[in-house]
Design an enzyme around this catalytic site. Structure first.
Site, PDB file in Angstrom:
ATOM      1  N   TYR A   1      15.993 -27.450 -66.867  1.00  0.00           N
ATOM      2  CA  TYR A   1      14.867 -27.455 -67.792  1.00  0.00           C
ATOM      3  C   TYR A   1      14.907 -28.766 -68.568  1.00  0.00           C
ATOM      4  O   TYR A   1      15.672 -28.925 -69.517  1.00  0.00           O
ATOM      5  CB  TYR A   1      14.977 -26.233 -68.715  1.00  0.00           C
ATOM      6  CG  TYR A   1      13.902 -26.050 -69.754  1.00  0.00           C
ATOM      7  CD1 TYR A   1      12.831 -26.923 -69.900  1.00  0.00           C
ATOM      8  CD2 TYR A   1      13.952 -24.952 -70.617  1.00  0.00           C
ATOM      9  CE1 TYR A   1      11.862 -26.720 -70.858  1.00  0.00           C
ATOM     10  CE2 TYR A   1      12.995 -24.735 -71.581  1.00  0.00           C
ATOM     11  CZ  TYR A   1      11.952 -25.629 -71.710  1.00  0.00           C
ATOM     12  OH  TYR A   1      10.991 -25.426 -72.683  1.00  0.00           O
TER      13      TYR A   1
ATOM     14  N   LYS B   1      12.264 -27.738 -64.224  1.00  0.00           N
ATOM     15  CA  LYS B   1      11.115 -27.421 -65.080  1.00  0.00           C
ATOM     16  C   LYS B   1      10.867 -28.692 -65.890  1.00  0.00           C
ATOM     17  O   LYS B   1      11.629 -29.026 -66.787  1.00  0.00           O
ATOM     18  CB  LYS B   1      11.412 -26.235 -65.990  1.00  0.00           C
ATOM     19  CG  LYS B   1      10.284 -25.873 -66.950  1.00  0.00           C
ATOM     20  CD  LYS B   1      10.717 -24.743 -67.867  1.00  0.00           C
ATOM     21  CE  LYS B   1       9.595 -24.332 -68.822  1.00  0.00           C
ATOM     22  NZ  LYS B   1       9.217 -25.366 -69.816  1.00  0.00           N
TER      23      LYS B   1
END
Length: 305
Positions: free
Chosen positions: A140, A170
């Site tokens: 992320y 992400k």
């Protein structure tokens, strides 16, 4: 990895429902899950930035995830954010996610003592990914929150050598050159989940096929319209819908951003998630009234696109 398939379409970054005193409102997750299933998103990203993860205890994050898995009932995928400043706690959350039946895990970089190199970041994440080795793992990347701005492409290449279950990132950053690099890396080996809702068309133009966003919770018809229009190469429609997204994002920024303003908006879609946990201060009724007027002025309640 068991039953791994690439993510596609909208993944809603979920808010964590709370009572007025800041305690968890776990019972609301059943209604929230039914709502998510009804609006047609393909998955949820639980206890990320939108879910106020670092304001929750490890046990609270486990309870929230368990409820999402229980109430999803196989209607959509549940991805657990397990990132922590403590590597040991992140490993615990990763194991719990795998044992509880999550589809995948993701983790942001530690934000207090920060990794100074890609090698540091790989070393931090490797035991976390291995704690849930049967699940896909997503890095992320969100420099605006973590303060960590290391080469994502280099991380993916080096990380894959140590983490076989590393499948992608992400990508919550506006460095579109780097995003494009990640999408083409190793002949498209890695997934890149678009993370900035207000520039979704840019990520899709580069080749992304999935996004994780907080505003998908309450503007799903707008974003599904963008996905559909971009697939048809209908840029006129995509730009029009993206502008509607931008207009609403400007409203939530006025009210404290995607976590505070967005969580308040959930009241107007029938899933009242309550206040944020301090230090994010709660909404008052007068502020809710102003928010509703601003939403009306931006045609928020018109569900046609």
């Amino acid at each position: 990895m068991k039953n791994y398939e690439r993510l596609k379409g909208m993944i809603a970054a979920t808010f964590t429902p709370m009572h007025e005193d800041g305690s968890l409102h776990l019972e609301m997750i059943e209604r929230y899950a039914d709502y998510i299933a009804a609006i047609g998103v393909s998955g949820v990203f639980v206890c990320g930035t939108t879910g106020e993860s670092l304001s929750l205890t490890v046990n609270e994050r486990k309870l929230v995830l368990e409820k999402w898995i229980q109430y999803a009932k196989g209607r959509f995928r549940v991805i657990a954010h397990v990132g922590c400043n403590s590597q040991v706690e992140a490993m615990e959350l990763a194991r719990h996610a795998m044992e509880s039946g999550a589809y995948a895990i993701g983790a942001m970089a530690p934000s207090f003592f920060k990794p100074q190199s890609v090698a540091d970041l790989v070393a931090f994440f490797t035991p976390i990914a291995k704690s849930a080795e049967d699940l896909p793992f997503y890095y992320y990347n969100m420099p605006s929150m973590t303060g960590v701005s290391l080469s994502v492409a280099e991380f993916l290449i080096e990380g894959k050598k140590n983490m076989p279950n590393l499948v992608g990132v992400k990508y919550t950053h506006n460095n579109l050159m780097e995003m494009g690099e990640c999408l083409t890396l190793c002949d498209g080996t890695f997934e890149v989940l678009h993370g900035y809702d207000e520039i979704l068309i840019s990520g899709l133009a580069f080749g992304a096929i999935a996004g994780v966003g907080s505003t998908y919770n309450y503007l799903p018809q707008v974003y599904q319209g963008i996905f559909d229009a971009m697939e048809k190469n209908d840029l006129v429609t995509a730009r029009k819908l993206q502008q509607k997204s931008i207009d609403i994002v400007k409203v939530i920024i006025k009210y404290g951003g995607g976590v505070r303003g967005g969580k308040a908006i959930m009241r107007y879609v029938g899933v009242d998630c309550g206040p944020c946990r301090l230090p994010i201060h709660p909404f008052g009724e007068e502020e809710y009234e102003c928010l509703q007027k601003d939403l009306e002025a931006n045609d928020f309640f018109n569900k046609k696109v």
